[in-house]
Design an enzyme around this catalytic site. Structure first.
Site, PDB file in Angstrom:
ATOM      1  N   ASN A   1       0.865  -1.190   0.000  1.00 13.46           N
ATOM      2  CA  ASN A   1       0.000   0.000   0.000  1.00 13.46           C
ATOM      3  C   ASN A   1       0.895   1.231   0.000  1.00 13.46           C
ATOM      4  O   ASN A   1       1.484   1.571   1.020  1.00 13.46           O
ATOM      5  CB  ASN A   1      -0.887  -0.047   1.256  1.00 13.46           C
TER       6      ASN A   1
ATOM      7  N   LYS B   1       0.093   4.280  -0.302  1.00 11.29           N
ATOM      8  CA  LYS B   1      -0.553   5.462   0.291  1.00 11.29           C
ATOM      9  C   LYS B   1      -0.315   6.699  -0.606  1.00 11.29           C
ATOM     10  O   LYS B   1      -0.346   6.585  -1.819  1.00 11.29           O
ATOM     11  CB  LYS B   1      -0.078   5.667   1.730  1.00 11.29           C
TER      12      LYS B   1
ATOM     13  N   HIS C   1      -9.596   1.152   4.692  1.00 14.10           N
ATOM     14  CA  HIS C   1      -8.332   1.297   5.428  1.00 14.10           C
ATOM     15  C   HIS C   1      -8.570   2.180   6.653  1.00 14.10           C
ATOM     16  O   HIS C   1      -9.386   3.103   6.608  1.00 14.10           O
ATOM     17  CB  HIS C   1      -7.270   1.904   4.506  1.00 14.10           C
TER      18      HIS C   1
ATOM     19  N   GLU D   1      -7.006   4.568   7.788  1.00 19.20           N
ATOM     20  CA  GLU D   1      -6.847   6.002   7.513  1.00 19.20           C
ATOM     21  C   GLU D   1      -8.115   6.564   6.874  1.00 19.20           C
ATOM     22  O   GLU D   1      -8.499   7.703   7.129  1.00 19.20           O
ATOM     23  CB  GLU D   1      -5.600   6.215   6.634  1.00 19.20           C
TER      24      GLU D   1
ATOM     25  N   GLU E   1      -5.596  -5.077  10.487  1.00 18.21           N
ATOM     26  CA  GLU E   1      -4.537  -4.103  10.733  1.00 18.21           C
ATOM     27  C   GLU E   1      -4.818  -3.355  12.031  1.00 18.21           C
ATOM     28  O   GLU E   1      -5.603  -2.396  12.033  1.00 18.21           O
ATOM     29  CB  GLU E   1      -4.471  -3.086   9.589  1.00 18.21           C
TER      30      GLU E   1
ATOM     31  N   GLY F   1       2.255   2.089  10.734  1.00 19.89           N
ATOM     32  CA  GLY F   1       3.194   3.200  10.572  1.00 19.89           C
ATOM     33  C   GLY F   1       3.905   3.588  11.860  1.00 19.89           C
ATOM     34  O   GLY F   1       4.550   4.631  11.928  1.00 19.89           O
TER      35      GLY F   1
ATOM     36  N   SER G   1       3.251  -2.316  10.270  1.00 23.93           N
ATOM     37  CA  SER G   1       4.700  -2.379  10.491  1.00 23.93           C
ATOM     38  C   SER G   1       5.340  -3.709  10.094  1.00 23.93           C
ATOM     39  O   SER G   1       6.309  -4.146  10.725  1.00 23.93           O
ATOM     40  CB  SER G   1       5.036  -2.026  11.953  1.00 23.93           C
TER      41      SER G   1
END
Ligand code: PGA
Length: 256
Positions: free
Chosen positions: A11, A13, A99, A101, A170, A176, A216
């Site tokens: 991904n 991003k 996701h 985010e 996730e 991250g 991660s």
């Protein structure tokens, strides 16, 4: 050993959306060249979908392309959005949906994410549906309650789509942050999600659905995570921008 083919998805991003994306795609085609028995997907920004798909095709690569998001209508007055048919026309076969985010920054709800999964499937794309708890939710002992509610919002759609809809677990606190879930923490949630699918949908759907871990993942921790029986691959952010590290994750999936 399950008979689910491992899937490693990168991904990107909001990165590598121009010429840099083509350089990255070529490098990933190279590190994935000898991979067998593992599916590899890259997810560039929308502006680079078509060019990355062409670059991979020209390289004769089996690496497939995913969008990072879609709007659940095919066309119309939805400024700034892209649809499943547009993603497909750009040469992508996959789309990441829900996701964390998107959920946290753009306020996407479970109901909206369900609509997106439906639109993706109707448009011939394979969705990677993301779920996961925040640190606060984990510390309050609510991990399974949260991920079950997220899965329940779309689980019935898996019935006719065994293998086509992928789930990515996730944990938000691991994305991250460099704080990867331990293999035990991840396996526990993956097994619980699979159990939930068996209970809510069917044993066949539970057995046939790939559940990726994300948060991660790097070459250095991939072997231990991917070695867990219910972890069927990885959704990789930061490390997917580093071809060597992404290649190490692909190698880890291949040697299971
Ligand atoms: P990360 O991101 O690998 O950089 O933690 C994972 C993701 O957001 O899919």
């Amino acid at each position: 050993m399950s008979n689910r083919t491992p899937l490693i998805a990168g991904n990107w991003k909001l990165n590598a959306g121009a010429q840099d994306g083509l350089v990255l795609a070529s490098a990933i085609a190279e590190v994935a060249k000898t991979a067998s028995n593992v599916d590899v997907v890259v997810s560039p920004p929308a502006t680079a979908l078509a060019a990355v798909a062409s670059t991979l095709e020209e390289a004769g690569s089996k690496v497939e392309v995913s969008a990072q998001n879609l709007y659940p209508k095919d066309s119309g007055a939805f400024t700034g959005e892209i649809s499943a048919p547009m993603i497909k026309a750009a040469g992508a076969k996959w789309v990441i949906v829900g996701h964390s985010e998107r959920r946290a920054i753009f306020g996407e709800s479970d109901a909206f994410i369900r609509e997106k999964i439906e639109a993706a499937v109707a448009g011939g794309l394979r969705p990677i549906a993301c779920i996961g708890e925040t640190l606060e939710e984990r510390e309050a002992g609510k991990t399974l309650e949260v991920v079950f509610a997220q899965v329940d919002a779309f689980a019935d759609l898996l019935r006719k789509q065994i293998g086509n809809i992928v789930i990515a677990y996730e944990p938000v606190w691991a994305i991250g942050t460099g704080k990867v879930a331990t293999p035990e923490q991840a396996q526990e949630v993956h097994a619980a999600i699979r159990g939930r699918l068996a209970e809510k949908v069917s044993a066949d759907v539970a057995e046939g659905t790939r559940i990726l871990y994300g948060g991660s993942v790097k070459g250095s921790n991939a072997v231990d995570l991917l070695g867990c029986p219910d972890i069927d691959g990885a959704l990789v952010g930061g490390a997917s921008l580093q071809p060597d590290d992404f290649g190490a994750i692909i190698a880890a999936a291949q040697n299971l």
